[in-house]
Design an enzyme around this catalytic site. Structure first.
Site, mmCIF file in Angstrom:
data_model
loop_
_atom_site.group_PDB
_atom_site.id
_atom_site.type_symbol
_atom_site.label_atom_id
_atom_site.label_comp_id
_atom_site.label_asym_id
_atom_site.label_seq_id
_atom_site.Cartn_x
_atom_site.Cartn_y
_atom_site.Cartn_z
ATOM 1 N N GLY A 52 0.817 -1.212 0.000
ATOM 2 C CA GLY A 52 0.000 0.000 0.000
ATOM 3 C C GLY A 52 0.844 1.252 0.000
ATOM 4 O O GLY A 52 0.525 2.240 -0.674
ATOM 5 N N LYS A 53 1.940 1.236 0.767
ATOM 6 C CA LYS A 53 2.843 2.398 0.807
ATOM 7 C C LYS A 53 3.551 2.584 -0.535
ATOM 8 O O LYS A 53 3.868 3.702 -0.935
ATOM 9 C CB LYS A 53 3.882 2.206 1.918
ATOM 10 C CG LYS A 53 4.813 3.394 2.103
ATOM 11 C CD LYS A 53 5.525 3.334 3.442
ATOM 12 C CE LYS A 53 6.638 2.308 3.436
ATOM 13 N NZ LYS A 53 7.832 2.752 2.694
ATOM 14 N N ASP A 54 3.761 1.492 -1.257
ATOM 15 C CA ASP A 54 4.486 1.527 -2.523
ATOM 16 C C ASP A 54 3.613 2.029 -3.670
ATOM 17 O O ASP A 54 4.086 2.769 -4.541
ATOM 18 C CB ASP A 54 5.004 0.113 -2.836
ATOM 19 C CG ASP A 54 5.707 0.022 -4.170
ATOM 20 O OD1 ASP A 54 6.523 0.909 -4.470
ATOM 21 O OD2 ASP A 54 5.447 -0.938 -4.924
ATOM 22 N N ILE B 229 10.542 8.410 2.058
ATOM 23 C CA ILE B 229 9.362 7.580 2.315
ATOM 24 C C ILE B 229 9.693 6.102 2.167
ATOM 25 O O ILE B 229 9.166 5.256 2.880
ATOM 26 C CB ILE B 229 8.228 7.964 1.331
ATOM 27 C CG1 ILE B 229 7.871 9.443 1.479
ATOM 28 C CG2 ILE B 229 6.993 7.102 1.563
ATOM 29 C CD1 ILE B 229 7.378 9.843 2.841
#
Length: 618
Positions: free
Chosen positions: A252-254, A416
């Site tokens: 999800g972060k990617d 990030i």
């Protein structure tokens, strides 16, 4: 000594065979406990290991003997009473109550093997191609020569990895579950752990579970598994069973929530096909967090939205953060949680969800590409986004305070990419903006509707008929109900530099537009129209959470700008005004804080309060 203690330890007459057998069990259990206590306290014990229980079979064998004997003697009613209950408890909990999974990043194993190959003078393992790595690993796994001795030169990181394997080798195998490889990308990651287990003399090797997390790794996972299953040595090693973990957080972060959810759905379908092709029983291990951005959500719906044939009566799920207390904090909650998982798992097998139509797949494939582009254009390509993120949220302060389960970053430096998923989600949740959950949905909806307005009806059809798509949309709608762009604007006004204010305004406009489009697709006029109970609960909590948000925003301002002063208003409570007690008696502040007195304490309390109010946070 109490009379009960005397009775417990007195010698058992030889003409009472069951008590003779259970007397030995009693002695062995006592020795096991005492030896463990002595080893933990002083590192030494006079009780020999032979006098203790080192594996589950040693405890089960005499109990099963008693059970079979009672049944053979016509006393099955007695056998099926407390003895059978105890046998089930022993089989479930073993000698250690719970088994410990070991988790390590694939890069750390690469470093360890690089140290070994450099020591052997055969080159740098890290620089080898994937084919070369596999070839060398398999040749060593099929051979018997030891690869290194005590003189292996090791960095601190390599010593840490090897030390973990050595501790596993020292302890009974029943204490451990799986060895999970985070950030797994290829077959060599799995074979590397198998070789390190052998080299560290682990008698009962742990089952090795690759964790595929990033979007590209999820896409490559089926091919990696097919390669492993094609290796004779590996098929013999797993004995027809394989566990694969999929990571909701880093995917999800990617790439954003929409693309990650869809890629995980497709990856599971393909992994199941590969396992069936090679006759392997596959267990999916879902690495879900508490928040929607990390795969969280209602258990029953989450299980029923999984692809057909991917559960087959067994699955593993991580339970993290505040969800542990919500699910297991009290005895009745434990039973309810078990019932929820069991019911959903059985229902998924007996009434499998429908497979998506080809046109649904094509539409979602196209949406996922657009969603990923929009998400990455902001998070990874916007030049000043990282600066904005760190100013607009309490991420920096969170990383400096010891309140997370792990360090907030995998590496001290970096943007990030190096930030762990928990603080990434947690920081946005604290400001009620939830950016990682919804970013990308709006761009995908706009693209599809602009291309062909008839796609709107297809989206509504997908929402009404396809459990996966419905759950995905409903969870994002729930997050919007918990969000508040006005609160995020307050954080921006107090904490963000003037040059970055337009970026925040642009993101809040995107938030509002995405929310509007999502409600149209769901056919709802208002948020949580289909869940009035949750809507009412959130309405009741909102005033308290908003107050804590305002308090947190001003606390962050005072932490970051020591010259900023808040004008104190008179106390509302006469009791507080009239009290003669000094402040030090009313509250104990953290004396070790690097901030002005009371600021860190206030920040932690507001973080906990907002997290408790929103519930699924990190």
């Amino acid at each position: 000594m109490f009379i009960s203690d005397i009775e417990f330890w007195k010698k058992v007459p030889p003409n009472e065979p069951y008590r003779v057998i259970l007397g030995d069990v009693r002695d062995n259990l006592y020795n096991t406990r005492e030896r463990s206590r002595e080893l933990l306290s002083s590192g030494h014990s006079d009780i020999p290991e032979e006098a203790t229980l080192t594996n589950l079979e040693q405890l089960l064998e005499p109990l099963e003997l008693c059970y079979r004997s009672l049944c053979a003697c016509g006393d099955r009613v007695i056998a099926d009473g407390t003895l059978l209950d105890f046998l089930r408890q022993v089989s479930t909990f073993g000698l250690s109550l719970v088994k410990l999974d070991i988790r390590q990043e694939s890069d750390r194993h690469t470093d360890a093997l690089d140290a070994i190959t450099s020591y052997l003078g055969i080159g740098s393992y890290r620089e080898w191609s994937e084919e070369r790595r596999q070839e060398w690993l398999l040749s060593e796994l099929n051979g018997k020569r030891p690869l290194f001795g005590a003189d292996l030169p090791m960095t601190e990181e390599v010593a840490d990895v090897m030390g973990a394997f050595q501790v596993i080798a020292e302890l009974p195998g029943d204490n451990f579950g799986a060895y999970v490889i985070s950030m797994a990308t290829s077959p060599s990651d799995v074979l590397a752990v198998e070789l390190l287990q052998r080299e560290c003399h682990i008698k009962t090797p742990l089952r090795v579970v690759p964790l595929f997390e990033k979007l590209a790794d999820l896409e490559a996972a089926p091919a990696a598994l097919a390669r492993l299953f094609s290796i004779d040595w590996y098929r013999e090693r797993i004995n027809g069973k394989q566990e694969v973990m999929i990571g909701y957080s880093d995917s999800g972060k990617d790439a954003g929530r929409l693309s990650a959810a869809w890629q995980m759905y497709k990856a599971q379908e393909d992994l199941v096909k590969v396992a069936k092709q090679f006759g392997v029983k596959l267990t999916m291990f879902h690495g879900r967090g508490g928040t929607v951005g990390r795969g969280g959500g209602p258990t029953h719906l989450a299980i029923l939205s999984q692809p057909p044939d991917t559960i087959n009566g067994s699955l593993r799920v991580t339970v993290q953060g505040e969800v542990i207390e919500q699910s297991f904090g009290e005895e009745h909650l434990c039973f309810r949680t078990l019932q929820r998982f069991t019911a959903a798992t059985l229902e998924h097998g007996m009434r499998p969800p429908i497979s998506p139509k080809p046109e649904w797949r094509a539409l979602l494939d196209e949406m996922a590409v657009v969603a990923t582009e929009e998400y990455r254009s902001i998070v990874f390509q916007e030049p000043r986004f990282v600066e904005y993120f760190r100013l607009a949220t309490p991420e920096t302060e969170y990383g400096r305070m010891n309140i997370g389960s792990r360090p907030s970053k995998r590496k001290p430096s970096g943007g990030i990419e190096s930030l762990r998923a928990i603080p990434w989600i947690f920081a946005w949740t604290q400001t009620r903006f939830h950016l990682p959950v919804w970013l990308g949905f709006g761009g995908a909806f706009k693209h599809i509707l602009k291309k062909d307005i008839r796609n709107f009806h297809m989206l509504q059809e997908m929402y009404n008929e396809w459990p996966f798509f419905r759950v995905t949309i409903d969870l994002v709608e729930m997050v919007f109900a918990k969000g508040n762009p006005g609160i995020a604007a307050l954080y921006d006004r107090l904490l963000v530099s003037e040059g970055l204010q337009p970026l925040g305004e642009k993101l809040r406009a995107n938030y509002e537009e995405t929310q509007k489009l999502l409600l149209q697709v769901a056919g709802h006029k208002d948020l949580l129209e289909g869940d009035p109970y949750l809507k009412q609960r959130l309405r009741l909590r909102d005033a308290y959470i908003t107050t804590m948000n305002v308090c947190q925003a001003y606390t962050l301002k005072r932490i970051r700008d020591p010259d900023y002063h808040v004008a104190l208003r008179p106390h509302l409570s006469k009791e507080v005004m009239d009290t003669s007690k000094p402040a030090a008696e009313l509250v104990t502040l953290n004396p070790a804080s690097e901030y002005a007195p009371g600021l860190e304490d206030t920040l932690i309390l507001t973080m906990k309060g907002i997290a408790a109010g929103l519930q699924n946070t990190g």
